[in-house]
Write an enzyme that holds these catalytic residues in place. Sequence first.
Site, PDB file in Angstrom:
ATOM      1  N   ASN A  48       0.819  -0.863  -0.102  1.00 34.53           N
ATOM      2  CA  ASN A  48      -0.055   0.140  -0.398  1.00 34.53           C
ATOM      3  C   ASN A  48       0.560   0.862   0.371  1.00 34.53           C
ATOM      4  OD1 ASN A  48       0.657  -0.652   2.602  1.00 34.53           O
ATOM      5  ND2 ASN A  48      -1.542   0.756   3.572  1.00 34.53           N
ATOM      6  N   LYS A 107      11.696  -9.035   0.078  1.00 42.89           N
ATOM      7  CA  LYS A 107      10.674  -9.702  -0.428  1.00 42.89           C
ATOM      8  C   LYS A 107       9.468  -8.342  -0.347  1.00 42.89           C
ATOM      9  CE  LYS A 107       7.409 -11.508  -0.498  1.00 42.89           C
ATOM     10  NZ  LYS A 107       5.511 -11.382  -1.004  1.00 42.89           N
ATOM     11  N   GLY A 158       2.244  -6.197   6.665  1.00 37.06           N
ATOM     12  CA  GLY A 158       1.219  -6.290   6.232  1.00 37.06           C
ATOM     13  C   GLY A 158      -0.171  -6.685   7.125  1.00 37.06           C
ATOM     14  N   SER A 159      -0.777  -7.827   7.014  1.00 38.67           N
ATOM     15  CA  SER A 159      -2.551  -7.902   7.617  1.00 38.67           C
ATOM     16  C   SER A 159      -1.881  -8.780   8.263  1.00 38.67           C
ATOM     17  CB  SER A 159      -2.917  -9.023   6.810  1.00 38.67           C
ATOM     18  OG  SER A 159      -2.552 -10.065   6.425  1.00 38.67           O
ATOM     19  N   GLU A 178       4.252  -5.261  12.235  1.00 40.24           N
ATOM     20  CA  GLU A 178       3.288  -3.886  11.890  1.00 40.24           C
ATOM     21  C   GLU A 178       2.565  -4.327  10.682  1.00 40.24           C
ATOM     22  OE1 GLU A 178       6.815  -0.562  12.431  1.00 40.24           O
ATOM     23  OE2 GLU A 178       5.893  -0.193  10.431  1.00 40.24           O
ATOM     24  N   CYS A 182      -2.785   1.940   6.070  1.00 33.87           N
ATOM     25  CA  CYS A 182      -2.754   1.354   7.608  1.00 33.87           C
ATOM     26  C   CYS A 182      -3.229   1.907   8.990  1.00 33.87           C
ATOM     27  CB  CYS A 182      -1.396   0.532   7.849  1.00 33.87           C
ATOM     28  SG  CYS A 182      -0.752   1.834   7.977  1.00 33.87           S
ATOM     29  N   GLU A 203     -10.972  -4.562   9.671  1.00 34.28           N
ATOM     30  CA  GLU A 203     -10.149  -3.817   8.698  1.00 34.28           C
ATOM     31  C   GLU A 203     -10.891  -3.501   7.201  1.00 34.28           C
ATOM     32  OE1 GLU A 203      -6.596  -4.349   7.767  1.00 34.28           O
ATOM     33  OE2 GLU A 203      -5.693  -2.553   7.907  1.00 34.28           O
TER      34      GLU A 203
HETATM   35  P1  NAD Z   1      -0.471  -9.741   3.364  1.00 31.90           P
HETATM   36  O1  NAD Z   1      -0.771  -9.897   4.545  1.00 31.90           O
HETATM   37  O2  NAD Z   1      -1.111 -10.141   2.335  1.00 31.90           O
HETATM   38  O3  NAD Z   1       1.204  -9.690   2.674  1.00 31.90           O
HETATM   39  C1  NAD Z   1       2.092  -9.417   3.158  1.00 31.90           C
HETATM   40  C2  NAD Z   1       3.581  -9.568   2.093  1.00 31.90           C
HETATM   41  O4  NAD Z   1       3.970 -11.021   2.853  1.00 31.90           O
HETATM   42  C3  NAD Z   1       3.569  -9.853   1.569  1.00 31.90           C
HETATM   43  O5  NAD Z   1       4.933  -9.819   0.487  1.00 31.90           O
HETATM   44  C4  NAD Z   1       2.813 -11.207   1.394  1.00 31.90           C
HETATM   45  O6  NAD Z   1       3.958 -11.961   0.091  1.00 31.90           O
HETATM   46  C5  NAD Z   1       4.193 -12.092   2.667  1.00 31.90           C
HETATM   47  N1  NAD Z   1       3.553 -13.578   2.977  1.00 31.90           N
HETATM   48  C6  NAD Z   1       1.787 -13.664   2.701  1.00 31.90           C
HETATM   49  N2  NAD Z   1       1.838 -15.040   3.129  1.00 31.90           N
HETATM   50  C7  NAD Z   1       2.794 -15.222   3.316  1.00 31.90           C
HETATM   51  C8  NAD Z   1       3.850 -15.798   4.621  1.00 31.90           C
HETATM   52  N3  NAD Z   1       3.273 -16.999   4.693  1.00 31.90           N
HETATM   53  N4  NAD Z   1       5.126 -16.404   5.056  1.00 31.90           N
HETATM   54  C9  NAD Z   1       5.541 -15.157   4.518  1.00 31.90           C
HETATM   55  N5  NAD Z   1       5.163 -13.908   4.384  1.00 31.90           N
HETATM   56  C10 NAD Z   1       4.060 -14.024   3.489  1.00 31.90           C
HETATM   57  O7  NAD Z   1      -0.475  -7.693   3.514  1.00 31.90           O
HETATM   58  P2  NAD Z   1      -0.638  -6.686   2.371  1.00 31.90           P
HETATM   59  O8  NAD Z   1      -1.997  -7.003   1.633  1.00 31.90           O
HETATM   60  O9  NAD Z   1       0.268  -6.712   1.895  1.00 31.90           O
HETATM   61  O10 NAD Z   1      -1.197  -5.381   3.171  1.00 31.90           O
HETATM   62  C11 NAD Z   1      -2.139  -4.721   3.856  1.00 31.90           C
HETATM   63  C12 NAD Z   1      -2.310  -5.238   5.785  1.00 31.90           C
HETATM   64  O11 NAD Z   1      -1.052  -4.266   5.870  1.00 31.90           O
HETATM   65  C13 NAD Z   1      -3.509  -4.145   6.392  1.00 31.90           C
HETATM   66  O12 NAD Z   1      -4.074  -4.870   6.783  1.00 31.90           O
HETATM   67  C14 NAD Z   1      -2.380  -2.878   6.688  1.00 31.90           C
HETATM   68  O13 NAD Z   1      -3.166  -2.535   7.554  1.00 31.90           O
HETATM   69  C15 NAD Z   1      -1.310  -3.490   6.689  1.00 31.90           C
HETATM   70  N6  NAD Z   1      -0.155  -2.920   6.980  1.00 31.90           N
HETATM   71  C16 NAD Z   1       0.507  -1.782   8.192  1.00 31.90           C
HETATM   72  C17 NAD Z   1       1.164  -1.152   7.990  1.00 31.90           C
HETATM   73  C18 NAD Z   1       1.780  -0.499   9.658  1.00 31.90           C
HETATM   74  O14 NAD Z   1       2.315   0.046   9.374  1.00 31.90           O
HETATM   75  N7  NAD Z   1       1.457  -1.475  10.552  1.00 31.90           N
HETATM   76  C19 NAD Z   1       1.878  -0.696   7.070  1.00 31.90           C
HETATM   77  C20 NAD Z   1       1.719  -0.819   5.984  1.00 31.90           C
HETATM   78  C21 NAD Z   1       0.280  -1.790   6.193  1.00 31.90           C
END
Ligand code: NAD
Length: 460
Positions: free
Chosen positions: A133, A156, A207-208, A229, A263, A360
């Site tokens: 994002n 990654k 990520g999520s 995060e 986020c 969310e």
């Molecule tokens: P996601 O969890 O789908 O993916 C994040 C990353 O994890 C990607 O690179 C993905 O390929 C990798 N991944 C997926 N499965 C994995 C596994 N089993 N093992 C290792 N890596 C794996 O998240 P997204 O859709 O990319 O991002 C959106 C989310 O991120 C939202 O929930 C958002 O709130 C959060 N976010 C948080 C912050 C923060 O600072 N707190 C900042 C930005 C985004």
Amino acid sequence: MSFLRIENPATGEPLAELPADDATSVAAKAARARAAQSGWAARPLAERAACLQRFRDAVASQIEPLATVLTSEVGKPIRQSRNELNGLLPRLDFFLAQVGPSTATETVFAEGGMTERIGHEPLGVVANISAWNYPWFVGGNVFVPALLTGNAVLYKPSEFATLTGLQIARLLHEAGVPRDVFVPLVGAGDVGAALLAQQVDGVFFTGSHATGTRIAAAVGPRLVKLQLELGGKDPVYVCEDADVGTAAAGLADGAMYNTGQSCCSVERIYVHARLHGAFVEAFLAEVRGFTLGDPMDEGTYIGPLTRRAQLDVLSAQVADARKKGGALRLGGKRLERPGNWFEPTVFTGVDHSMELMREESFGPIIGIQEVSGDAEALALMNDTRYGLTAGVFTPDEARAKGILARVNAGSVYWNCCDRVSPRLPWSGRGDSGVGLTLSSYGIQTFTRPRAWHLRGAPVP
Ligand code: NAD
């Protein structure tokens, strides 16, 4: 060999097909990073900083093409892509200025021939698994201080922001960071999982919550440093004495900027009953004023969603809120056209039985709930598993601070929202994660301390 297919989320058309990593190539890259790390760490800080300074200058000189790549693959409106890149520059300046003071060896005691010192050493090889994002921001918050402090980084990028990830790698390598010290990995979750199977000294994930807990389960037994995060359900309370126009404009932007995919997007709004009617009208007028369209157009404020799957999440939240009596005031459905489009959507008459107010959303959708006063607002703001940010709009500083001090969130805002500063720590509580980035703490987090007990003549 498998390939990663990249689509334009605004049109659904293919953009690129890239050779993806697999378990074997990930292991080979991790071994090369391990071999290269000590040489990087042994270089004087000034040399590492010079590389990152060149990277900063290269980004500054290439805002337009880099913004175009970002918009093409994540659908971020072009002006907002430029904003992200321009916003990266002061973050880089902050890290470059602060890394020295934040990691200098400290003498904390020197008496009677005994000297005690704290040294800061790199963790070693770190895994940086990132989101799509704000790939420049959330990636940069990790790889910039990690590299400056002498770590090697296995990076990654999200499968939805890989073209940007590869631009980041290109610019870092051109700036002098060795190829084995900053190593991009191409692929989806399986490649992230393969990375976690390597011997790394730290895992920094953005990520999520769902993926974060999977990563925590995988990494936990290995006892390596882990930062997560994660998402949020960030609330803002508008008091009855707030300026309606300012609050409505600020919160409409906070909820809808980046098509609601931040986020720290405003995800829940609580408004004092005495201001509720006027606020809702002003808020709707602001959202109606946003232009939805081709993210490459200068005038566009709302673009497509980056991930197609999120359309179903938003549709389900709309259906659930309607079923439970919420009033749909604007939008509410996906647009029937190629690409991942959802109308900006506003609900009133919502409550915490609805997914819209609990889970969310990560899209251009918001619920506005009327409250009787500060006590009810505070209870509702804290009625969440998440704890990333929270805000209060009122001219009364003491009242705002009194409320914000009791909200369980890592960042709190008085008369502002959806804001990140390099000078302040960025941390989540509860399901929003563990650890932090940014600020001097967000530099030290890529180091481990060494405690020096030195008996002998005081060391100068
Ligand atoms: P996601 O969890 O789908 O993916 C994040 C990353 O994890 C990607 O690179 C993905 O390929 C990798 N991944 C997926 N499965 C994995 C596994 N089993 N093992 C290792 N890596 C794996 O998240 P997204 O859709 O990319 O991002 C959106 C989310 O991120 C939202 O929930 C958002 O709130 C959060 N976010 C948080 C912050 C923060 O600072 N707190 C900042 C930005 C985004």
